[in-house]
Scaffold this motif. Structure first.
Motif, PDB file in Angstrom:
ATOM      1  N   ALA A  95       0.830  -1.207   0.000  1.00 28.24           N
ATOM      2  CA  ALA A  95       0.000   0.000   0.000  1.00 28.24           C
ATOM      3  C   ALA A  95       0.863   1.254   0.000  1.00 28.24           C
ATOM      4  N   LEU A  96       1.943   1.245   0.783  1.00 28.79           N
ATOM      5  CA  LEU A  96       2.856   2.387   0.821  1.00 28.79           C
ATOM      6  C   LEU A  96       3.570   2.544  -0.520  1.00 28.79           C
ATOM      7  N   ARG A  98       2.532   1.613  -3.443  1.00 30.53           N
ATOM      8  CA  ARG A  98       1.587   2.082  -4.466  1.00 30.53           C
ATOM      9  C   ARG A  98       1.282   3.566  -4.306  1.00 30.53           C
ATOM     10  N   LYS A  99       1.181   4.017  -3.078  1.00 27.83           N
ATOM     11  CA  LYS A  99       0.957   5.446  -2.845  1.00 27.83           C
ATOM     12  C   LYS A  99       2.133   6.268  -3.361  1.00 27.83           C
ATOM     13  N   LEU A 100       3.342   5.805  -3.082  1.00 26.18           N
ATOM     14  CA  LEU A 100       4.528   6.517  -3.550  1.00 26.18           C
ATOM     15  C   LEU A 100       4.594   6.515  -5.074  1.00 26.18           C
ATOM     16  N   ALA A 102       2.204   6.287  -7.160  1.00 20.78           N
ATOM     17  CA  ALA A 102       1.108   7.059  -7.763  1.00 20.78           C
ATOM     18  C   ALA A 102       1.260   8.557  -7.522  1.00 20.78           C
ATOM     19  N   SER A 103       2.230   8.925  -6.692  1.00 21.39           N
ATOM     20  CA  SER A 103       2.411  10.333  -6.352  1.00 21.39           C
ATOM     21  C   SER A 103       3.479  10.948  -7.248  1.00 21.39           C
ATOM     22  N   GLU A 194       7.842   3.876   6.834  1.00 25.05           N
ATOM     23  CA  GLU A 194       7.168   5.164   6.716  1.00 25.05           C
ATOM     24  C   GLU A 194       7.848   6.208   7.604  1.00 25.05           C
ATOM     25  N   VAL A 204       3.401  10.469   2.146  1.00 26.20           N
ATOM     26  CA  VAL A 204       2.336  10.194   1.171  1.00 26.20           C
ATOM     27  C   VAL A 204       0.990  10.430   1.843  1.00 26.20           C
TER      28      VAL A 204
END
Length: 204
Positions: A95-96, A98-100, A102-103, A194, A204
């Motif tokens: 999840a982390l 993917r957030k990174l 996508a940012s 994180e 994120v």
């Protein structure tokens, strides 16, 4: 931390995807003592590392069988049952990632993997495609922790070494990245990652 990080590079095994060769071998070699000897003397980490460097499995099996002909079936079982060794991914870590990815952050992946088994992993875990690209050791004949694979990855993806942060579960790989001028974070778990990213101003 004062470094300005513009590139984040992820390892895969034990950071995003669980890997454990004992999973099928607890069934294949039920006796714990014999199983431990098999991994200590026959299909060792060093033996598997050469597949990560690009050695074909047929050659790997032949080499191991020449050393231990009595273990031929078990040696062949390593590759035959390989997919069982990657049973799940770490949801919080993914999840982390993917957030990174996508940012605004530039995210790539650098992994020690045999080419054919990575094809299996890639198909099973499509989130791996969400970064900007992947360097697979066995496809280029270089392996972590050697400096050359980090330099090749930086060249391939246009990374500035001093602005690059590498995430890996193995201390020796982090040290290898540092020899190429990168920064490094030793992966423990997603929560710790994180916190460590935040020290570099990455959120994120």
């Amino acid at each position: 931390m004062t470094a300005e990080i513009r590139h984040i590079v992820y390892d895969i095994g034990q950071v995003l995807v669980h890997y454990d060769p004992l999973i099928p071998f607890k069934r294949i070699i039920p006796d714990e003592e014999k199983r431990n000897r098999f991994f200590a003397e026959v299909c060792t980490n060093a033996w598997n590392h050469e597949q990560d460097r690009g050695r074909p499995w047929t050659e790997a099996e032949a080499e191991a069988i020449a050393r231990h002909p009595e273990e031929a079936d078990n040696i062949r079982a390593f590759r035959a049952n390989w997919e069982e060794m990657i049973p799940y991914c770490y949801d919080d870590s993914v999840a982390l990632f993917r957030k990174l990815a996508a940012s605004k952050h530039d995210v790539t992946l650098l992994t020690n993997f045999a080419p054919d088994t990575f094809t299996i992993c890639r198909a099973r875990y499509p989130f791996l495609e969400e970064g900007r690209g992947i360097t697979v050791s066995g496809e280029i004949g270089m392996v972590k922790p050697d400096r050359d694979i980090f330099e090749r990855h930086a060249e391939t993806f246009g990374l500035t070494p001093e602005a690059t942060l590498f995430i890996d579960d193995k201390a020796e790989n982090i040290e290898g990245a540092k020899t190429a001028g990168w920064h490094g974070i030793r992966f423990i778990d997603a929560a710790q990652l994180e916190r460590d990213l935040a020290k570099y101003g990455i959120t994120v």
